[in-house]
Scaffold this active site. Structure first.
Site, mmCIF file in Angstrom:
data_model
loop_
_atom_site.group_PDB
_atom_site.id
_atom_site.type_symbol
_atom_site.label_atom_id
_atom_site.label_comp_id
_atom_site.label_asym_id
_atom_site.label_seq_id
_atom_site.Cartn_x
_atom_site.Cartn_y
_atom_site.Cartn_z
ATOM 1 N N GLY A 84 -86.299 14.894 20.456
ATOM 2 C CA GLY A 84 -87.424 15.687 19.960
ATOM 3 C C GLY A 84 -88.760 15.034 20.248
ATOM 4 O O GLY A 84 -88.872 14.151 21.102
ATOM 5 N N THR A 109 -88.329 15.054 8.403
ATOM 6 C CA THR A 109 -88.828 13.971 9.260
ATOM 7 C C THR A 109 -89.862 13.176 8.468
ATOM 8 O O THR A 109 -90.578 13.746 7.635
ATOM 9 C CB THR A 109 -89.505 14.596 10.504
ATOM 10 O OG1 THR A 109 -88.483 15.187 11.302
ATOM 11 C CG2 THR A 109 -90.257 13.559 11.335
ATOM 12 N N THR A 150 -94.682 16.505 12.425
ATOM 13 C CA THR A 150 -93.367 17.009 12.028
ATOM 14 C C THR A 150 -93.329 18.508 12.299
ATOM 15 O O THR A 150 -94.342 19.191 12.169
ATOM 16 C CB THR A 150 -93.066 16.733 10.539
ATOM 17 O OG1 THR A 150 -91.815 17.365 10.209
ATOM 18 C CG2 THR A 150 -94.158 17.253 9.612
ATOM 19 N N GLY A 184 -89.905 20.352 17.332
ATOM 20 C CA GLY A 184 -90.226 19.329 18.321
ATOM 21 C C GLY A 184 -90.523 19.818 19.716
ATOM 22 O O GLY A 184 -91.416 19.301 20.393
HETATM 23 N N1 ASP Z 1 -90.022 17.146 14.881
HETATM 24 C C1 ASP Z 1 -88.625 16.875 14.599
HETATM 25 C C2 ASP Z 1 -87.825 17.163 15.835
HETATM 26 O O1 ASP Z 1 -88.045 18.190 16.458
HETATM 27 C C3 ASP Z 1 -88.085 17.679 13.469
HETATM 28 C C4 ASP Z 1 -88.988 17.819 12.262
HETATM 29 O O2 ASP Z 1 -90.028 17.216 12.198
HETATM 30 O O3 ASP Z 1 -88.634 18.587 11.331
HETATM 31 O O4 ASP Z 1 -86.963 16.399 16.160
#
Ligand code: ASP
Length: 344
Positions: free
Chosen positions: A240, A210, A261, A264
Site C-alpha cells: 500500500g 493504520t 491513512t 492506499g
Molecule cells: N493506507 C493503508 C493501505 O492502503 C490502509 C489504511 O490506511 O486504512 O495499506
C-alpha cells in the site's frame, strides 16, 4: 610592545565577539522550545453508534497514552524521530489498530505488514513492506534508514535485515486478533462468488486502523512515521501507500511532515504526502490549504476515502479527512491537546 598590546586587545575583542555569536546561536536554539506531535489510528466511514462507550474509551485512552509518551520525549529535548518511532510502537503493540498486533488479514488469511519513517532534517528515509514476523515494523523501517544504504526492503529480505539489526522477531501467530479474523471471514464470505473482485468494494471500516505520527522537536526537526497491516483481503504481496515515501509518509524541514491513512492505491497514484509538502514549498499554500486541496479535493473527487495528519515547520497542526471518522490526537508546547474519533 604597543603592537602586542594592540593585538592582545584585538584578540580579547575577537574572543568576546565569538563567544557572543556562539551564545546567541545556542540561545536561539534553546529558546526555540516549540514542539508538537500529532497522531492517527486510521480513517474510515463508521457510524458513531458502531462504537459503544467502552470501545470509544479504549481508543481514546490508547491515543492519550501514546501522546503522553511522545510529549515526554519532546519536552525533554528528545528527537522527533525518537518520538514518532516510540509512539507508533505503542499503537503497533495495541490490538485496537491495524498495525503490528491487530493487523488485518490478507486474502490468504495472513498478516503482511508495511511501515515507513522519514527524517525531515536529512530527507533520509526507511521502509519495510510485506513483513510477517517483525513485531514492530516501524522500528525495522528506522533500521533500514539508519543502518543500510537503501530506502525500502521487502519480504524475507526485510525480515532477515530486521533480525540482523536487532529488531524483535515473532511467530506470525503473534499478530492474530479474533476481531480481525472475523472481519476476514466476513470478507471471504461476501466475495466467495467472485474471487477476482477488488477488495475496495468491501465495507471500509474493516480496513480502518493504520497508525501514524508526525512530530516537530525543539531542534526544529520534523519526522513522520506510518505503519499498517494494509487492507482486509488484499492480494498477497500487495503493497500500500504506507511504506511508500511521498505517498503515505513524508517529512521535510523545508515544508512539513505528513502521515496518511486511507485507500492506499489512490494515495500512491496521487503521491498524497509529497503533494501536500510540494504545494507548501512551490505554491506557497498553507498546510491547511494544501491538505484540504488534496484530501477534500483530489482524493474525494476520485471517490476515494482517507485522511492525513501533518505538522509544518512552524508547528501548525492539521488533521484532515473525508470520512466520518479518523482516530486522532495532538499535543503541543503551548499545552494544547486532545484526542477525537468522529468529526467535531
Ligand atoms: N493506507 C493503508 C493501505 O492502503 C490502509 C489504511 O490506511 O486504512 O495499506
Amino acid at each position: 610592545m604597543h603592537r602586542i598590546k594592540k593585538s592582545f586587545r584585538f584578540q580579547t575583542l575577537f574572543f568576546f565577539l565569538l563567544a557572543g555569536i556562539l551564545l546567541s546561536f545556542s540561545a536561539q536554539s534553546v529558546a526555540r522550545s516549540n514542539f508538537a506531535l500529532v497522531i492517527h489510528g486510521g480513517a474510515g466511514n463508521i457510524a458513531p453508534e458502531s462504537l459503544n462507550e467502552t470501545q470509544r474509551e479504549a481508543y481514546l485512552n490508547k491515543l492519550a497514552e501514546a501522546l503522553k509518551v511522545g510529549e515526554e520525549i519532546l519536552q525533554s529535548g528528545g528527537t522527533s524521530l525518537d518520538a514518532v518511532e516510540t509512539v507508533v510502537n505503542i499503537l503497533e503493540d495495541s490490538h485496537l489498530f491495524n498495525a503490528g498486533k491487530g493487523a488485518v488479514f490478507n486474502i490468504e488469511g495472513k498478516n503482511e505488514l508495511d511501515a515507513s519513517i522519514m527524517c525531515g532534517a536529512t530527507h533520509n528515509a526507511g521502509a519495510v513492506a510485506g513483513v510477517t514476523t517483525v513485531r514492530n515494523p516501524i522500528t525495522a523501517a528506522r533500521k533500514v534508514m539508519e543502518n543500510s544504504p537503501h530506502v525500502m526492503l521487502t519480504g524475507r529480505g526485510a525480515e532477515t535485515f530486521a533480525y540482523e539489526n536487532g529488531a524483535e522477531i515473532v511467530d506470525p501467530g503473534y499478530f492474530f486478533d479474533q476481531r480481525r479474523w472475523d472481519q476476514y471471514r466476513e470478507f471471504v464470505r461476501r466475495n466467495r462468488r467472485d474471487r477476482s473482485q477488488a477488495p475496495d468494494t468491501f465495507d471500509q471500516n474493516v480496513k480502518m486502523g493504520t497508525v501514524g505520527a508526525v512530530a516537530l522537536d525543539q531542534h526544529g526537526n520534523i519526522a513522520a512515521a506510518t505503519s499498517t497491516g494494509g487492507m482486509t483481503g488484499k492480494r498477497y504481496g500487495r503493497i500500500g501507500d504506507s511504506p511508500i515515501i511521498g505517498a503515505g509518509n513524508y517529512a521535510s524541514n523545508l515544508s512539513c511532515g505528513v502521515s496518511a491513512t486511507g485507500h492506499g492505491e489512490y494515495f500512491i497514484r496521487n503521491m498524497v504526502a509529497y503533494d501536500i509538502a510540494a504545494r507548501i514549498k512551490y505554491k506557497g499554500q498553507t498546510l491547511q490549504e494544501a491538505s484540504e486541496a488534496v484530501i477534500q479535493g483530489k482524493i474525494d473527487q476520485q471517490g476515494a476515502y482517507g485522511g492525513i495528519i501533518a505538522i509544518d515547520k512552524d508547528g501548525n497542526i492539521v488533521m484532515e479527512f473525508n470520512t466520518t471518522a479518523m482516530f486522532r490526537g495532538f499535543i503541543n508546547a503551548d499545552g494544547e491537546r486532545g484526542a477525537w474519533i468522529f468529526k467535531e
